[in-house]
Design a protein around this motif. Sequence first.
Motif, mmCIF file in Angstrom:
data_model
loop_
_atom_site.group_PDB
_atom_site.id
_atom_site.type_symbol
_atom_site.label_atom_id
_atom_site.label_comp_id
_atom_site.label_asym_id
_atom_site.label_seq_id
_atom_site.Cartn_x
_atom_site.Cartn_y
_atom_site.Cartn_z
ATOM 1 N N VAL A 151 14.513 7.679 -10.835
ATOM 2 C CA VAL A 151 14.544 6.777 -9.679
ATOM 3 C C VAL A 151 13.476 7.164 -8.663
ATOM 4 O O VAL A 151 12.771 6.301 -8.114
ATOM 5 N N ALA A 152 13.318 8.459 -8.420
ATOM 6 C CA ALA A 152 12.324 8.915 -7.446
ATOM 7 C C ALA A 152 10.919 8.520 -7.860
ATOM 8 O O ALA A 152 10.122 8.028 -7.041
ATOM 9 N N VAL A 153 10.582 8.719 -9.131
ATOM 10 C CA VAL A 153 9.240 8.375 -9.603
ATOM 11 C C VAL A 153 9.004 6.864 -9.557
ATOM 12 O O VAL A 153 7.956 6.393 -9.101
ATOM 13 N N VAL A 154 9.958 6.090 -10.027
ATOM 14 C CA VAL A 154 9.802 4.632 -10.033
ATOM 15 C C VAL A 154 9.635 4.095 -8.620
ATOM 16 O O VAL A 154 8.774 3.245 -8.356
ATOM 17 N N VAL A 155 10.443 4.588 -7.681
ATOM 18 C CA VAL A 155 10.331 4.142 -6.292
ATOM 19 C C VAL A 155 8.959 4.510 -5.725
ATOM 20 O O VAL A 155 8.303 3.693 -5.048
ATOM 21 N N GLY A 156 8.495 5.723 -5.996
ATOM 22 C CA GLY A 156 7.173 6.117 -5.515
ATOM 23 C C GLY A 156 6.062 5.264 -6.084
ATOM 24 O O GLY A 156 5.124 4.875 -5.371
ATOM 25 N N VAL A 157 6.152 4.932 -7.361
ATOM 26 C CA VAL A 157 5.145 4.082 -7.993
ATOM 27 C C VAL A 157 5.149 2.681 -7.382
ATOM 28 O O VAL A 157 4.096 2.090 -7.103
ATOM 29 N N LEU A 158 6.333 2.136 -7.168
ATOM 30 C CA LEU A 158 6.424 0.799 -6.565
ATOM 31 C C LEU A 158 5.836 0.784 -5.161
ATOM 32 O O LEU A 158 5.165 -0.177 -4.754
ATOM 33 N N ILE A 159 6.077 1.828 -4.396
ATOM 34 C CA ILE A 159 5.496 1.920 -3.051
ATOM 35 C C ILE A 159 3.974 1.946 -3.132
ATOM 36 O O ILE A 159 3.275 1.257 -2.370
ATOM 37 N N ALA A 160 3.430 2.739 -4.065
ATOM 38 C CA ALA A 160 1.971 2.814 -4.211
ATOM 39 C C ALA A 160 1.380 1.481 -4.629
ATOM 40 O O ALA A 160 0.323 1.067 -4.123
ATOM 41 N N ILE A 161 2.021 0.779 -5.550
ATOM 42 C CA ILE A 161 1.529 -0.529 -5.977
ATOM 43 C C ILE A 161 1.532 -1.507 -4.811
ATOM 44 O O ILE A 161 0.575 -2.274 -4.603
ATOM 45 N N ALA A 162 2.602 -1.478 -4.009
ATOM 46 C CA ALA A 162 2.686 -2.381 -2.861
ATOM 47 C C ALA A 162 1.581 -2.092 -1.855
ATOM 48 O O ALA A 162 0.934 -3.017 -1.333
ATOM 49 N N PHE A 163 1.318 -0.820 -1.573
ATOM 50 C CA PHE A 163 0.274 -0.480 -0.605
ATOM 51 C C PHE A 163 -1.115 -0.778 -1.158
ATOM 52 O O PHE A 163 -2.000 -1.218 -0.422
ATOM 53 N N SER A 164 -1.328 -0.521 -2.463
ATOM 54 C CA SER A 164 -2.653 -0.742 -3.032
ATOM 55 C C SER A 164 -3.029 -2.209 -3.032
ATOM 56 O O SER A 164 -4.219 -2.556 -3.024
ATOM 57 N N ALA A 165 -2.037 -3.083 -3.057
ATOM 58 C CA ALA A 165 -2.319 -4.521 -3.027
ATOM 59 C C ALA A 165 -2.741 -4.980 -1.643
ATOM 60 O O ALA A 165 -3.323 -6.065 -1.499
#
Length: 397
Positions: free
Chosen positions: A77-91
């Motif tokens: 869960v921690a990794v998936v949440v971190g990845v989703l946050i990065a994808i949202a910011f990178s967009a």
Amino acid sequence: MAGGGRAHDGGEGRLARLRRDPFAVQTVRSAAAATLSYVVALRLSSEPVPLTAPLTALLVVQVTLYSTLTTSLRRVVAVVVGVLIAIAFSAVVGLSWWSLALVILAALLIGRVVRVEEFVPEVAISAMLVLGVTQVADTAWDRVLETLIGAVVGMLFNLFLVPPVWVDTAGDSIEDLARRMRRLLLDVADEFTGAPPVSRAAERLHEARRLDDDVAGVDAALRTAEDSLRLNPRVKEGLLHRVVLRTGLDTLEICAVVLRVLARTLTDLAKHRDGEALLPDRTALSVRETAQHTSDALVSFAVLVTSRGSEAAEAAEGRLAGELRAARACRDDTAERLLALALADPARWQLYGALLAELDRILDELDPDHRGRRLMEELDRRVRERRERRRRLVRRG
């Protein structure tokens, strides 16, 4: 030949101790699971060096199956949440000092919200690693994939090679604690037979206070044992074993507190007597005899709560009952003598009464009827909590 036999027995003894050592077992299991997860990740991930997979396996392969499953879930869960946050910011924004600060702040806050506990920093780490590369989507997928590989390998490792049940290790710790308490109780009782200086009585008090550290160590071993009984296919009636051990340790912890108060009474009496004998010879001997039987009862109680077989439990229960009877008989004689002392020396009646009350409290805590009531109350409480959790799950469903 005899020397070779002794060496062989010594080697087998060391090997048996290693098998019973959670640290040694954990070291071997973690290394094996991490290596296996790396081999699997080399085949499935596009990364040339997929180290996230063995790192995840190292983190999730715990001493017990229950902790492995819960740790795996939190890590993923921690990794998936971190990845989703990065994808949202990178967009929206690129990588700069202020966007990095926002990513870290958002990741740590969201990590608290999703309750990943010790993996809250992992949310921020995953977000930063993904945000810092040019191909965000590919890197994000590889990190999630490697994390899943490490978590799955770790869980399968513990499912097919079920971790040991650490009840015996916790039981040994509980018995060792009871024996240390026995020695200290006898040492304190010995001081009442003489005229100890205040400094030596204070040393006994410091020894009694150090029992808190011993109790904390046993509590940690017991938590490991309790986790090893959860979700373990080897174990039946895991709840009963956990409650028996936990209530047994609770009783010894209360006795340790009372023993500390008893050592304080010794110190206070030594101050009042100022180098004179603390008690008359016959009264001191009666206190010593009461402490002897009480200290033996402490060890029998520990053996009783840690016994796995019915025969061993019945034998320990019989010894405990006999020692408690003998202790109470000596206690009654002690009470009469302390009452006579209090009437003859009213200035110190509080100390004589405290000495008797502390012995009574230990005997009451070790009483089988008291233990039975405590055990049933704890079982009822655990069963109610289970039912309440099931009701909440049904309502949410």
